[in-house]
Design a protein around this motif. Sequence first.
Motif, PDB file in Angstrom:
ATOM      1  N   VAL A   1      31.553  44.425  41.833  1.00 41.90           N
ATOM      2  CA  VAL A   1      32.867  44.215  42.289  1.00 41.90           C
ATOM      3  C   VAL A   1      33.610  43.317  41.156  1.00 41.90           C
ATOM      4  O   VAL A   1      32.848  42.430  40.517  1.00 41.90           O
ATOM      5  CB  VAL A   1      32.671  43.452  43.669  1.00 41.90           C
ATOM      6  CG1 VAL A   1      34.145  43.179  44.057  1.00 41.90           C
ATOM      7  CG2 VAL A   1      32.047  44.159  44.601  1.00 41.90           C
ATOM      8  N   ALA A   2      34.817  43.523  40.906  1.00 46.07           N
ATOM      9  CA  ALA A   2      35.435  42.620  39.961  1.00 46.07           C
ATOM     10  C   ALA A   2      36.794  42.555  40.128  1.00 46.07           C
ATOM     11  O   ALA A   2      37.256  42.877  41.205  1.00 46.07           O
ATOM     12  CB  ALA A   2      35.174  43.285  38.632  1.00 46.07           C
ATOM     13  N   VAL A   3      37.573  41.766  39.309  1.00 44.01           N
ATOM     14  CA  VAL A   3      38.974  41.524  39.352  1.00 44.01           C
ATOM     15  C   VAL A   3      39.671  42.126  38.025  1.00 44.01           C
ATOM     16  O   VAL A   3      39.034  41.864  37.222  1.00 44.01           O
ATOM     17  CB  VAL A   3      39.454  40.037  39.514  1.00 44.01           C
ATOM     18  CG1 VAL A   3      40.932  39.943  39.402  1.00 44.01           C
ATOM     19  CG2 VAL A   3      38.677  39.465  40.851  1.00 44.01           C
ATOM     20  N   GLY A   4      40.592  42.884  38.491  1.00 46.91           N
ATOM     21  CA  GLY A   4      41.200  43.664  37.077  1.00 46.91           C
ATOM     22  C   GLY A   4      42.530  44.132  37.596  1.00 46.91           C
ATOM     23  O   GLY A   4      43.125  43.763  38.330  1.00 46.91           O
ATOM     24  N   TYR A   5      43.083  44.796  36.622  1.00 44.97           N
ATOM     25  CA  TYR A   5      44.376  45.423  37.112  1.00 44.97           C
ATOM     26  C   TYR A   5      44.299  46.824  37.822  1.00 44.97           C
ATOM     27  O   TYR A   5      43.561  47.731  37.270  1.00 44.97           O
ATOM     28  CB  TYR A   5      45.315  45.818  35.710  1.00 44.97           C
ATOM     29  CG  TYR A   5      45.941  44.187  35.253  1.00 44.97           C
ATOM     30  CD1 TYR A   5      46.642  43.502  35.724  1.00 44.97           C
ATOM     31  CD2 TYR A   5      45.173  43.783  34.065  1.00 44.97           C
ATOM     32  CE1 TYR A   5      46.981  42.228  35.274  1.00 44.97           C
ATOM     33  CE2 TYR A   5      45.436  42.569  33.413  1.00 44.97           C
ATOM     34  CZ  TYR A   5      46.701  41.934  34.128  1.00 44.97           C
ATOM     35  OH  TYR A   5      46.862  40.638  33.610  1.00 44.97           O
ATOM     36  N   LYS A   6      45.245  46.985  38.749  1.00 36.89           N
ATOM     37  CA  LYS A   6      45.090  48.311  39.250  1.00 36.89           C
ATOM     38  C   LYS A   6      45.592  49.679  38.466  1.00 36.89           C
ATOM     39  O   LYS A   6      46.705  49.193  37.678  1.00 36.89           O
ATOM     40  CB  LYS A   6      45.958  48.311  40.605  1.00 36.89           C
ATOM     41  CG  LYS A   6      45.821  49.616  41.276  1.00 36.89           C
ATOM     42  CD  LYS A   6      46.329  49.280  42.956  1.00 36.89           C
ATOM     43  CE  LYS A   6      46.351  50.613  43.733  1.00 36.89           C
ATOM     44  NZ  LYS A   6      44.767  51.122  43.879  1.00 36.89           N
ATOM     45  N   ASN A   7      44.979  50.636  38.530  1.00 39.96           N
ATOM     46  CA  ASN A   7      45.127  51.844  37.877  1.00 39.96           C
ATOM     47  C   ASN A   7      45.758  52.933  38.629  1.00 39.96           C
ATOM     48  O   ASN A   7      45.021  52.932  39.880  1.00 39.96           O
ATOM     49  CB  ASN A   7      43.993  52.437  37.158  1.00 39.96           C
ATOM     50  CG  ASN A   7      43.670  51.502  35.862  1.00 39.96           C
ATOM     51  OD1 ASN A   7      44.603  51.439  34.894  1.00 39.96           O
ATOM     52  ND2 ASN A   7      42.500  50.932  35.718  1.00 39.96           N
ATOM     53  N   ALA A   8      46.571  53.570  38.506  1.00 36.98           N
ATOM     54  CA  ALA A   8      47.163  54.716  39.159  1.00 36.98           C
ATOM     55  C   ALA A   8      47.537  55.928  38.150  1.00 36.98           C
ATOM     56  O   ALA A   8      48.250  55.784  37.341  1.00 36.98           O
ATOM     57  CB  ALA A   8      48.363  54.291  39.866  1.00 36.98           C
ATOM     58  N   THR A   9      46.843  56.976  38.353  1.00 41.36           N
ATOM     59  CA  THR A   9      47.220  58.226  37.394  1.00 41.36           C
ATOM     60  C   THR A   9      46.694  57.980  36.088  1.00 41.36           C
ATOM     61  O   THR A   9      47.432  58.336  34.986  1.00 41.36           O
ATOM     62  CB  THR A   9      48.240  58.910  37.624  1.00 41.36           C
ATOM     63  OG1 THR A   9      49.509  58.008  37.294  1.00 41.36           O
ATOM     64  CG2 THR A   9      48.601  59.344  38.984  1.00 41.36           C
ATOM     65  N   GLY A  10      45.569  56.988  35.975  1.00 42.75           N
ATOM     66  CA  GLY A  10      45.243  56.739  34.602  1.00 42.75           C
ATOM     67  C   GLY A  10      46.074  55.946  33.872  1.00 42.75           C
ATOM     68  O   GLY A  10      45.623  55.303  32.617  1.00 42.75           O
ATOM     69  N   GLU A  11      47.134  55.110  34.401  1.00 45.11           N
ATOM     70  CA  GLU A  11      47.882  54.219  33.871  1.00 45.11           C
ATOM     71  C   GLU A  11      47.879  52.678  34.482  1.00 45.11           C
ATOM     72  O   GLU A  11      47.590  52.888  35.828  1.00 45.11           O
ATOM     73  CB  GLU A  11      49.457  54.558  33.642  1.00 45.11           C
ATOM     74  CG  GLU A  11      49.476  55.753  33.233  1.00 45.11           C
ATOM     75  CD  GLU A  11      49.427  55.629  31.561  1.00 45.11           C
ATOM     76  OE1 GLU A  11      49.911  54.553  31.231  1.00 45.11           O
ATOM     77  OE2 GLU A  11      48.685  56.460  30.923  1.00 45.11           O
ATOM     78  N   THR A  12      47.542  51.807  33.783  1.00 43.36           N
ATOM     79  CA  THR A  12      47.371  50.475  34.309  1.00 43.36           C
ATOM     80  C   THR A  12      48.921  50.003  35.187  1.00 43.36           C
ATOM     81  O   THR A  12      49.831  50.249  34.445  1.00 43.36           O
ATOM     82  CB  THR A  12      47.117  49.142  33.503  1.00 43.36           C
ATOM     83  OG1 THR A  12      45.856  49.565  32.719  1.00 43.36           O
ATOM     84  CG2 THR A  12      47.127  48.008  34.180  1.00 43.36           C
ATOM     85  N   THR A  13      48.960  49.574  36.236  1.00 41.64           N
ATOM     86  CA  THR A  13      50.147  49.419  37.121  1.00 41.64           C
ATOM     87  C   THR A  13      50.777  47.870  36.655  1.00 41.64           C
ATOM     88  O   THR A  13      51.795  47.439  36.739  1.00 41.64           O
ATOM     89  CB  THR A  13      50.100  49.506  38.475  1.00 41.64           C
ATOM     90  OG1 THR A  13      49.069  48.471  39.172  1.00 41.64           O
ATOM     91  CG2 THR A  13      49.695  50.858  39.000  1.00 41.64           C
ATOM     92  N   GLY A  14      49.846  46.986  36.109  1.00 39.87           N
ATOM     93  CA  GLY A  14      50.116  45.464  36.180  1.00 39.87           C
ATOM     94  C   GLY A  14      49.806  44.841  37.342  1.00 39.87           C
ATOM     95  O   GLY A  14      49.976  43.599  37.121  1.00 39.87           O
ATOM     96  N   ASP A  15      49.613  45.235  38.468  1.00 35.40           N
ATOM     97  CA  ASP A  15      49.158  44.699  39.659  1.00 35.40           C
ATOM     98  C   ASP A  15      47.474  44.186  39.643  1.00 35.40           C
ATOM     99  O   ASP A  15      46.870  45.096  39.234  1.00 35.40           O
ATOM    100  CB  ASP A  15      49.325  45.273  40.639  1.00 35.40           C
ATOM    101  CG  ASP A  15      50.681  46.109  41.206  1.00 35.40           C
ATOM    102  OD1 ASP A  15      51.948  45.350  40.558  1.00 35.40           O
ATOM    103  OD2 ASP A  15      51.138  46.802  41.725  1.00 35.40           O
ATOM    104  N   VAL A  16      47.495  42.787  39.721  1.00 32.41           N
ATOM    105  CA  VAL A  16      46.201  42.521  40.037  1.00 32.41           C
ATOM    106  C   VAL A  16      45.552  43.018  41.065  1.00 32.41           C
ATOM    107  O   VAL A  16      46.235  42.894  42.241  1.00 32.41           O
ATOM    108  CB  VAL A  16      46.163  40.751  39.986  1.00 32.41           C
ATOM    109  CG1 VAL A  16      44.753  40.141  39.991  1.00 32.41           C
ATOM    110  CG2 VAL A  16      46.783  40.288  38.633  1.00 32.41           C
ATOM    111  N   ALA A  17      44.350  43.183  41.105  1.00 33.27           N
ATOM    112  CA  ALA A  17      43.662  44.222  42.164  1.00 33.27           C
ATOM    113  C   ALA A  17      42.115  43.472  42.171  1.00 33.27           C
ATOM    114  O   ALA A  17      41.574  43.133  41.160  1.00 33.27           O
ATOM    115  CB  ALA A  17      43.593  45.721  42.172  1.00 33.27           C
ATOM    116  N   VAL A  18      41.481  43.661  43.320  1.00 31.40           N
ATOM    117  CA  VAL A  18      39.992  43.724  43.420  1.00 31.40           C
ATOM    118  C   VAL A  18      39.578  45.020  43.163  1.00 31.40           C
ATOM    119  O   VAL A  18      39.740  45.972  43.877  1.00 31.40           O
ATOM    120  CB  VAL A  18      39.482  43.269  44.747  1.00 31.40           C
ATOM    121  CG1 VAL A  18      37.952  43.353  44.993  1.00 31.40           C
ATOM    122  CG2 VAL A  18      39.975  41.753  45.254  1.00 31.40           C
ATOM    123  N   VAL A  19      38.556  45.237  42.037  1.00 23.08           N
ATOM    124  CA  VAL A  19      38.220  46.459  41.730  1.00 23.08           C
ATOM    125  C   VAL A  19      36.745  46.638  42.021  1.00 23.08           C
ATOM    126  O   VAL A  19      36.030  45.690  41.971  1.00 23.08           O
ATOM    127  CB  VAL A  19      38.216  46.245  40.093  1.00 23.08           C
ATOM    128  CG1 VAL A  19      37.795  47.716  39.366  1.00 23.08           C
ATOM    129  CG2 VAL A  19      39.649  46.168  39.546  1.00 23.08           C
TER     130      VAL A  19
END
Length: 123
Positions: free
Chosen positions: A26-44
């Motif tokens: 479990v980590a903190v990072g940026y959310k990815n959608a369809t292989g691209e970073t969305t720029g939204d911080v997320a719990v990964v």
Amino acid sequence: MSTEQAFQAQALHQDTLLDKQNVVGVAVGYKNATGETTGDVAVVVLVEQKKPLAALTAQDVIPKELEGMKTDVVEVGYLRAQQTARDRYRPVIPAGVTIGHYKVTAGTLGAVVRTARRAPPSF
């Protein structure tokens, strides 16, 4: 949402997430959608293998949000801990080796490199 909120959500839910089948981290990072970073911080949530919802039990499904933070599921494959770097690299641990305590995030051992414009100091 802020990074601080994501770290708080991670701290609150990490043990529960790690108890789920297939979850390896479990980590903190940026959310990815369809292989691209969305720029939204997320719990990964790191999983060994992404599976369709139909293949998961209800308790093993990762929620879309935790404490108002988006989640992102990332397939990382099988992870196994190595022995300490000292066991593999003796007598000197080179720069670029991943190191860290097993209870915290790992990092990379770095080094400061500069050109030899003058003679190195003698010891």
